[in-house]
Design an enzyme around this catalytic site. Structure first.
Site, PDB file in Angstrom:
ATOM      1  N   GLU A   1      -8.089  -8.101   5.153  1.00  6.78           N
ATOM      2  CA  GLU A   1      -6.950  -8.190   4.906  1.00  6.78           C
ATOM      3  C   GLU A   1      -6.445  -9.536   5.938  1.00  6.78           C
ATOM      4  OE1 GLU A   1      -5.227  -6.085   2.134  1.00  6.78           O
ATOM      5  OE2 GLU A   1      -6.892  -6.018   0.992  1.00  6.78           O
TER       6      GLU A   1
ATOM      7  N   TYR B   1       0.715  -0.667   0.185  1.00  7.79           N
ATOM      8  CA  TYR B   1       0.165   0.191   0.280  1.00  7.79           C
ATOM      9  C   TYR B   1       0.992   1.324  -0.023  1.00  7.79           C
ATOM     10  CZ  TYR B   1      -4.148  -2.759   0.425  1.00  7.79           C
ATOM     11  OH  TYR B   1      -5.747  -3.585   0.244  1.00  7.79           O
TER      12      TYR B   1
END
Length: 393
Positions: free
Chosen positions: A140, A98
């Site tokens: 996640e 990310y």
């Protein structure tokens, strides 16, 4: 939740950013792949990139998420991000990635919008990004934990135990573990990722629904001959071969209740429905079930005979089929020529509908279901490839 200051900045700048978001995401991918060519080669779907579908999906998700910070709707946020989180988990995405996305996305924002990106604007959109990213990272992590794997550690090698033609352009593969132990369990309707090394050295990945019952110790997928990975599997993978596959994920799963079911599919979209029906038949489910399938022709319908057998095993299941070309067959009550049409299909109160097929087909079916007063929250769907459907739901 966004801070009050950032909320007002996002409210003022969303029209400008939204108008430029496609340019931003296109530039973002170019910058990221220039800096990290291994991501384009070994992680992202090259076909979706070439067609611009991935860019559109990212743009839609960011714009929708930002808009939902102004008028909170947790159900829609969960819908959008759950789809993304499951796809990310099936690829083994890790939190550190990310930061890579953040760097190149914000470089693209500054380059496209120029002087409009003041420190206040940058700070507000930075807050939006990390709110979305941290929510996904948390989702996640929960998916990895539920699957019993470490973060990102979803890949394993599996052996092809059986290969079988299901129609002229589709083939199914049954995967088994290398050591003979049962493969991880899954819920009916879930999918797994398959990774192959193509002739040019790229490792490309695609998701496939599990078309077997969860009671099996093995996994079965069905592959239509289309796209890089599917064509490679169709032409090159046979019994005894070893391929890379991920732990199963996906949020298009049957709810654990006794609500009437409507399973709607077109083309290769039949695969999650076959998995669901296999589970329902194995558990001797007695609820009211309607199965609708549309295809080009009888000969192109993958799992056609199996679908009929599964419906026959369920005491309160009915099936409706539409084929654009019936060939020498004649129309009858459950077999029609043309495109799927719900006008003559009775839908029981409280029905939960599950959709899988080409995007235009699902959009049309969703509108038809809404016209029949099926609540939007009772309509569930699966999209393979970038999910440009979720932001519009």
């Amino acid at each position: 939740m966004l801070s009050p200051t950032s909320t007002e900045v996002i409210r003022a700048t969303l029209p400008v950013v939204g108008a430029a978001i496609s340019d931003i995401t296109t530039l973002f991918y170019r910058k990221m792949f220039d800096a990290h060519p291994e991501l384009e080669r070994d992680l992202f779907n090259r076909g979706n990139q070439a067609q611009g579908e991935q860019q559109k999906a990212l743009a839609g998700a960011i714009a929708a998420f930002a808009a939902l910070q102004l008028e909170p709707d947790q159900a829609r946020v969960d819908l959008i991000l759950s789809r993304i989180a499951n796809k990310h988990a099936s690829l083994g995405i890790e939190p550190a990635q990310y930061a890579i996305v953040h760097k190149h996305l914000f470089e693209a924002i500054v380059e496209v919008l120029g002087d409009a990106v003041t420190p206040e604007v940058a700070a507000a959109w930075d807050e939006v990004y990390w709110l979305m990213a941290q929510t996904l990272i948390s989702m996640e992590a929960g998916l990895y934990e539920s699957a019993g794997v470490a973060v990102g550690d979803v890949w394993r090698e599996v052996r092809v135990r059986e290969r079988r033609n299901e129609s002229a352009d589709t083939v199914s593969f049954v995967f088994t573990s290398l050591d003979g132990t049962p493969l991880p369990a899954f819920a009916p309707g879930q999918y797994l990722s398959v990774a192959v090394r193509l002739p040019d050295g790229a490792r490309q990945i695609r998701q496939y629904s599990l078309s077997s019952a969860p009671s099996s110790d093995d996994w079965r997928i069905t592959v239509k001959r289309a796209g890089e990975v599917s064509n490679f599997l169709y032409h090159n993978v046979f019994e005894g071969d070893i391929v890379g596959a991920s732990t199963p994920f996906g949020d298009l799963v049957l709810q654990d209740d006794d609500a009437p079911l409507l399973l709607v599919s077109a083309g290769i979209g039949c695969t999650p429905m076959i998995g669901m029906l296999s589970h329902l038949a194995d558990t001797e489910d007695s609820r009211q079930i309607s199965v609708l399938h549309a295809d080009r022709s009888v000969s192109s319908h993958a799992h056609r005979a199996e679908l009929g057998e599964l419906v026959e095993r369920l005491p309160f299941a009915v099936m409706h089929r539409w084929y654009e070309d019936l060939g020498a067959r004649r129309p009858e009550d459950s077999l029609r020529e043309g495109r799927a049409d719900l006008r003559e299909v009775t839908i029981a109160d409280g029905t939960h509908a599950y959709l899988c097929g080409p995007l235009p087909f699902m959009l049309g079916m969703r509108e038809a279901l809404l016209e029949k007063d099926v609540p939007a929250e009772n309509i569930h769907y699966e999209v393979f490839g970038p999910d440009s459907f979720a932001p519009t739901m």
